[in-house]
Design an enzyme around this catalytic site. Sequence first.
Site, mmCIF file in Angstrom:
data_model
loop_
_atom_site.group_PDB
_atom_site.id
_atom_site.type_symbol
_atom_site.label_atom_id
_atom_site.label_comp_id
_atom_site.label_asym_id
_atom_site.label_seq_id
_atom_site.Cartn_x
_atom_site.Cartn_y
_atom_site.Cartn_z
ATOM 1 N N LYS A 1 -4.331 20.037 61.024
ATOM 2 C CA LYS A 1 -5.714 19.983 61.495
ATOM 3 C C LYS A 1 -6.622 20.809 60.581
ATOM 4 C CE LYS A 1 -7.627 22.689 64.368
ATOM 5 N NZ LYS A 1 -8.007 23.549 65.510
ATOM 6 N N ASP B 1 -8.463 17.942 67.103
ATOM 7 C CA ASP B 1 -8.319 19.121 67.955
ATOM 8 C C ASP B 1 -8.250 18.658 69.408
ATOM 9 O OD1 ASP B 1 -10.891 18.336 68.548
ATOM 10 O OD2 ASP B 1 -11.788 20.298 68.234
#
Length: 233
Positions: free
Chosen positions: A120, A138
């Site tokens: 991420k 997320d």
Amino acid sequence: MKKADVIEFYARLAEADPHPETELEFVNPYTLVVAVALSAQTTDVGVNKATRALFREVDTPEKMVALGLDELKRHIKTIGLFNTKAKNVIALSQMLIDDYGGEVPNDRAALERLPGVGRKTANVVLNVAFGAETFAVDTHIFRVGNRTGLARGKTPLAVELKLDKATPQPFRLHAHHWLILHGRYVCKARTPECWRCIVSDLCAYKPKTAPPKSKSAPPAAQEALTDPTTATP
């Protein structure tokens, strides 16, 4: 979600916010890496409060290593898991110096080698610092993707791959920012605010949440909040 609905979905988000940006504050690719690494399980607001003074003093890996672990901890002690994060930041800074000449690499595999940097974080850096069409999944994007039907998946990677496949041009560069902001401020975790959502008619979530009733309003006024037939033209 059908292809035509996907296009309309993004088109509405783009019209409402043509140039979305990360809410994390940074001054260059290096401080972006640090800020995103610090943001795990912490709000962007909390990270910004902790790094504002730090980034005025420290904006390169060399300066971070010179600052040292104890001083870094002092700067970020209000952030969750700050002890572990501080160690990672010092370690990734040293690795950038040793392996990349102090520069942040424009490469996913190289970024993911850095301590405290996962997929991420790498996706955020590639997108924001280098303009890559990546999807940093997320909790907000994971929720919005599954809830709306835009990209359903049981893991962040599954959602990322589906978003990558489903998102067309010209929306790919800013897509993950639109989805993060939509999840943060409208499609909230506990109670999505469907009543003010600009894409609610395209969304698979049911039942849609109604507008909140005003505690001080008389019964007739409360009814008008949820009954469109009573609204004044």
